[in-house]
Design a protein around this motif. Structure first.
Motif, PDB file in Angstrom:
ATOM      1  N   ARG A  68       0.871  -1.231  -0.041  1.00 23.64           N
ATOM      2  CA  ARG A  68       0.029  -0.063  -0.069  1.00 23.64           C
ATOM      3  C   ARG A  68       0.937   1.108  -0.246  1.00 23.64           C
ATOM      4  O   ARG A  68       0.485   2.246  -0.633  1.00 23.64           O
ATOM      5  N   ARG A  69       1.884   1.187   0.873  1.00 20.60           N
ATOM      6  CA  ARG A  69       2.621   2.403   0.920  1.00 20.60           C
ATOM      7  C   ARG A  69       3.216   2.479  -0.615  1.00 20.60           C
ATOM      8  O   ARG A  69       3.686   4.104  -0.760  1.00 20.60           O
ATOM      9  N   THR A  70       3.777   1.720  -1.502  1.00 20.80           N
ATOM     10  CA  THR A  70       4.501   1.899  -2.467  1.00 20.80           C
ATOM     11  C   THR A  70       3.576   1.761  -3.823  1.00 20.80           C
ATOM     12  O   THR A  70       4.190   1.278  -4.853  1.00 20.80           O
ATOM     13  N   ALA A  71       2.266   1.762  -3.499  1.00 21.41           N
ATOM     14  CA  ALA A  71       1.456   1.473  -4.474  1.00 21.41           C
ATOM     15  C   ALA A  71       1.446   2.395  -5.682  1.00 21.41           C
ATOM     16  O   ALA A  71       1.636   1.820  -7.046  1.00 21.41           O
ATOM     17  N   GLU A  72       1.810   3.641  -5.653  1.00 22.13           N
ATOM     18  CA  GLU A  72       1.864   4.344  -6.869  1.00 22.13           C
ATOM     19  C   GLU A  72       3.083   4.041  -7.696  1.00 22.13           C
ATOM     20  O   GLU A  72       3.116   3.920  -8.996  1.00 22.13           O
ATOM     21  N   GLY A  73       4.130   3.829  -7.092  1.00 21.94           N
ATOM     22  CA  GLY A  73       5.351   3.384  -7.707  1.00 21.94           C
ATOM     23  C   GLY A  73       5.227   1.869  -8.252  1.00 21.94           C
ATOM     24  O   GLY A  73       5.654   1.930  -9.382  1.00 21.94           O
ATOM     25  N   LEU A  74       4.525   1.097  -7.579  1.00 23.43           N
ATOM     26  CA  LEU A  74       4.315  -0.285  -8.358  1.00 23.43           C
ATOM     27  C   LEU A  74       3.442  -0.227  -9.354  1.00 23.43           C
ATOM     28  O   LEU A  74       3.519  -0.932 -10.290  1.00 23.43           O
TER      29      LEU A  74
ATOM     30  N   ALA B 242       8.949  -3.424  -4.369  1.00 24.05           N
ATOM     31  CA  ALA B 242       8.238  -2.623  -3.296  1.00 24.05           C
ATOM     32  C   ALA B 242       9.685  -2.187  -2.392  1.00 24.05           C
ATOM     33  O   ALA B 242       9.573  -1.026  -1.872  1.00 24.05           O
ATOM     34  N   LEU B 243      10.601  -3.052  -2.375  1.00 22.30           N
ATOM     35  CA  LEU B 243      11.836  -2.683  -1.309  1.00 22.30           C
ATOM     36  C   LEU B 243      12.656  -1.491  -2.097  1.00 22.30           C
ATOM     37  O   LEU B 243      13.144  -0.597  -1.404  1.00 22.30           O
ATOM     38  N   THR B 244      12.878  -1.436  -3.461  1.00 18.79           N
ATOM     39  CA  THR B 244      13.215  -0.711  -4.171  1.00 18.79           C
ATOM     40  C   THR B 244      12.551   0.860  -3.922  1.00 18.79           C
ATOM     41  O   THR B 244      13.425   1.825  -3.748  1.00 18.79           O
ATOM     42  N   LEU B 245      11.326   0.779  -4.136  1.00 23.71           N
ATOM     43  CA  LEU B 245      10.661   2.135  -3.960  1.00 23.71           C
ATOM     44  C   LEU B 245      10.796   2.586  -2.411  1.00 23.71           C
ATOM     45  O   LEU B 245      10.782   3.615  -2.353  1.00 23.71           O
TER      46      LEU B 245
ATOM     47  N   SER C 111      19.555  -7.315  -1.768  1.00 25.83           N
ATOM     48  CA  SER C 111      20.473  -6.301  -1.194  1.00 25.83           C
ATOM     49  C   SER C 111      20.534  -5.130  -2.517  1.00 25.83           C
ATOM     50  O   SER C 111      20.449  -3.980  -2.325  1.00 25.83           O
ATOM     51  N   ALA C 112      20.638  -5.800  -3.672  1.00 18.93           N
ATOM     52  CA  ALA C 112      20.654  -4.846  -5.076  1.00 18.93           C
ATOM     53  C   ALA C 112      19.337  -4.079  -4.897  1.00 18.93           C
ATOM     54  O   ALA C 112      19.373  -2.819  -5.346  1.00 18.93           O
ATOM     55  N   ALA C 113      18.086  -4.483  -4.796  1.00 21.65           N
ATOM     56  CA  ALA C 113      16.863  -3.834  -4.584  1.00 21.65           C
ATOM     57  C   ALA C 113      16.852  -2.745  -3.818  1.00 21.65           C
ATOM     58  O   ALA C 113      16.393  -1.487  -4.085  1.00 21.65           O
ATOM     59  N   THR C 114      17.433  -2.876  -2.555  1.00 25.51           N
ATOM     60  CA  THR C 114      17.542  -1.700  -1.629  1.00 25.51           C
ATOM     61  C   THR C 114      18.498  -0.786  -1.866  1.00 25.51           C
ATOM     62  O   THR C 114      18.362   0.390  -1.867  1.00 25.51           O
ATOM     63  N   GLU C 115      19.463  -1.090  -2.154  1.00 25.32           N
ATOM     64  CA  GLU C 115      20.852  -0.463  -2.324  1.00 25.32           C
ATOM     65  C   GLU C 115      20.562   0.604  -3.766  1.00 25.32           C
ATOM     66  O   GLU C 115      20.787   1.885  -3.691  1.00 25.32           O
ATOM     67  N   THR C 116      19.975  -0.021  -4.670  1.00 26.51           N
ATOM     68  CA  THR C 116      19.687   1.063  -5.924  1.00 26.51           C
ATOM     69  C   THR C 116      18.598   1.955  -5.526  1.00 26.51           C
ATOM     70  O   THR C 116      18.837   3.152  -5.894  1.00 26.51           O
ATOM     71  N   GLY C 117      17.756   1.699  -4.877  1.00 25.37           N
ATOM     72  CA  GLY C 117      16.688   2.522  -4.225  1.00 25.37           C
ATOM     73  C   GLY C 117      17.413   3.611  -3.481  1.00 25.37           C
ATOM     74  O   GLY C 117      17.163   4.973  -3.824  1.00 25.37           O
ATOM     75  N   ALA C 118      18.210   3.460  -2.607  1.00 29.09           N
ATOM     76  CA  ALA C 118      19.065   4.338  -2.195  1.00 29.09           C
ATOM     77  C   ALA C 118      19.721   5.353  -2.990  1.00 29.09           C
ATOM     78  O   ALA C 118      19.913   6.525  -3.053  1.00 29.09           O
ATOM     79  N   VAL C 119      20.611   4.595  -4.026  1.00 26.37           N
ATOM     80  CA  VAL C 119      21.452   5.365  -4.995  1.00 26.37           C
ATOM     81  C   VAL C 119      20.498   6.320  -6.022  1.00 26.37           C
ATOM     82  O   VAL C 119      20.871   7.742  -5.967  1.00 26.37           O
ATOM     83  N   LEU C 120      19.502   5.786  -6.249  1.00 24.85           N
ATOM     84  CA  LEU C 120      18.525   6.529  -7.290  1.00 24.85           C
ATOM     85  C   LEU C 120      17.960   8.034  -6.319  1.00 24.85           C
ATOM     86  O   LEU C 120      17.504   8.862  -6.818  1.00 24.85           O
ATOM     87  N   ALA C 121      17.628   7.599  -5.119  1.00 23.75           N
ATOM     88  CA  ALA C 121      17.282   8.889  -4.347  1.00 23.75           C
ATOM     89  C   ALA C 121      18.476   9.817  -3.693  1.00 23.75           C
ATOM     90  O   ALA C 121      18.271  10.662  -2.952  1.00 23.75           O
ATOM     91  N   GLU C 122      19.665   9.528  -4.210  1.00 23.62           N
ATOM     92  CA  GLU C 122      20.602  10.104  -3.863  1.00 23.62           C
ATOM     93  C   GLU C 122      20.942  10.310  -2.247  1.00 23.62           C
ATOM     94  O   GLU C 122      21.232  11.179  -1.822  1.00 23.62           O
ATOM     95  N   GLY C 123      20.683   9.033  -1.704  1.00 22.56           N
ATOM     96  CA  GLY C 123      21.056   8.939  -0.402  1.00 22.56           C
ATOM     97  C   GLY C 123      22.618   9.092   0.188  1.00 22.56           C
ATOM     98  O   GLY C 123      23.310   8.901  -0.938  1.00 22.56           O
ATOM     99  N   SER C 124      22.563   9.349   1.234  1.00 19.74           N
ATOM    100  CA  SER C 124      24.090   9.267   1.767  1.00 19.74           C
ATOM    101  C   SER C 124      24.561   8.101   1.898  1.00 19.74           C
ATOM    102  O   SER C 124      23.970   7.002   1.723  1.00 19.74           O
ATOM    103  N   PRO C 125      26.154   7.979   1.738  1.00 18.99           N
ATOM    104  CA  PRO C 125      26.699   6.789   1.820  1.00 18.99           C
ATOM    105  C   PRO C 125      26.294   5.983   2.895  1.00 18.99           C
ATOM    106  O   PRO C 125      26.595   4.703   2.891  1.00 18.99           O
ATOM    107  N   GLU C 126      26.113   6.587   4.113  1.00 22.12           N
ATOM    108  CA  GLU C 126      25.693   5.745   5.207  1.00 22.12           C
ATOM    109  C   GLU C 126      24.384   5.231   5.119  1.00 22.12           C
ATOM    110  O   GLU C 126      24.128   3.959   5.465  1.00 22.12           O
TER     111      GLU C 126
END
Length: 335
Positions: A12-18, A55-58, A186-201
């Motif tokens: 539900r939280r990621t519905a629009e992205g899905l 959903a994890l990427t989003l 792991s790739a699903a979650t990390e790529t989401g962070a990268v595309l959102a320009e998250g910090s290295p941490e």
């Protein structure tokens, strides 16, 4: 009324992205030159999978503040679709290698369409995934998911080397899980962070979360094969046993075997794959006697706790809570 699970809340939280990701999936499945591609792809993609990886990427992108003007990071939506294509391609290949008859509670594609079409359509979906990775607009995200795709293939070959081999060590078994299952989480979650320009941490925290969640997920799945219901598994309970797979429950039961007769039972059924109709029932008896399924779930919980700990760099929020609860959902479904 049905219970609202953490997976439901994440969906539900990621519905629009899905929705955007599903639109990409449907558009990229088609092929005017080879209509069978769409038929076979749709059989699996539209079979009611939970879309946990996309959903994890989003969710990872949103957690890092990358929602975009519409509330959805469009690059993350394309990457989510790429992740699902990679996952679907690996399932098609897995079912051929394992000679599986069921997938998501339905006859598997290889049973309906044959092995050759399943392998070739899997290759097509891999190619489509790389097109989407490029369109997501991040070379670093492309690198991460490309590396994960190679790791998954390595994991398949590693599993062949450990198949039907009771001498497989826990380290070898964990390496297979990390490659075959956790690498894509792991790739699903990390790529989401990268595309959102998250910090290295933030990126590292989400990479760790995905990896530990993936290990916990697979260990719970291995436990479910010896105690779950077909509707939960999406395959027949006992398939791992019948295929002679050396998973954690079998490794634990073999290590704790109280007699040479018990050890010979596992050698005959797993290594030699000489099985009688009553053998699965006897396997369940031995697993229960030695607490093998219970121990497997306990190990999954340890990995799950590490996944939840990784989220603690983020401030408390509803989304962080959903991701933490998702860990418990994935593990406790086997309890």
């Amino acid at each position: 009324m049905a219970e609202v699970t953490a997976m439901d809340r994440l969906a539900r939280r990621t519905a629009e992205g899905l929705k955007l990701a599903d639109s990409e999936l449907r558009g990229r499945m088609s092929s005017k030159a080879a209509p069978l591609i769409e038929q076979l792809s749709a059989h699996l993609i539209e079979a009611g999978g939970k879309r946990v990886r996309p959903a994890l990427t989003l969710a990872a992108a949103e957690l890092c503040g990358g929602g975009g003007d519409s509330g959805v990071n469009r690059g993350a939506a394309k990457m989510a679709a790429a992740v699902e294509f990679v996952h679907t391609a690996t399932l098609l290949h897995d079912d051929v290698v394992d000679e599986s008859a069921l997938r998501r509670g339905r006859p598997s594609a290889n049973i309906l369409y044959g092995n050759k079409p399943s392998v070739l359509v899997g290759d097509f979906l891999f190619a489509r995934s790389f097109q989407l990775m490029v369109e997501a607009g991040s070379m670093e995200a492309l690198r991460i998911l490309a590396d994960a795709s190679a790791t998954i293939a390595e994991g398949e070959v590693m599993q062949l080397a450990t198949a039907n081999n009771l001498a497989t060590t826990e380290a070898q078994h964990l390496a297979v899980i990390r490659a075959k299952t956790a690498a894509l989480f792991s790739a699903a979650t990390e790529t989401g962070a990268v595309l959102a320009e998250g910090s290295p941490e933030q990126r590292e925290a989400l990479r760790i979360y995905g990896d530990r969640l993936g290990v916990a997920f697979q260990m719970a799945d291995d436990a479910l094969d010896y105690g779950g219901q077909t509707r939960k598994l999406g395959k027949n309970a006992g398939d791992d046993f019948r295929e002679g797979k050396v998973t954690a429950p079998v490794m634990i039961a073999f290590a704790r075997a109280a007699s040479e007769d018990e050890r010979e039972f596992w050698r005959r059924t797993i290594e030699k794959k000489r099985q009688e109709p009553e053998d699965f029932g006897h396997a369940l008896t031995l697993l229960t006697r030695h607490g093998a399924v219970r121990e497997t779930i306990a190990r999954a919980r340890i990995w799950g706790e590490e996944a939840k700990t990784a989220l603690e760099i983020f401030p408390p929020s509803e989304l962080r809570g959903i991701l933490a609860d998702l860990v418990d959902y994935c593990v406790e479904r086997a309890a």
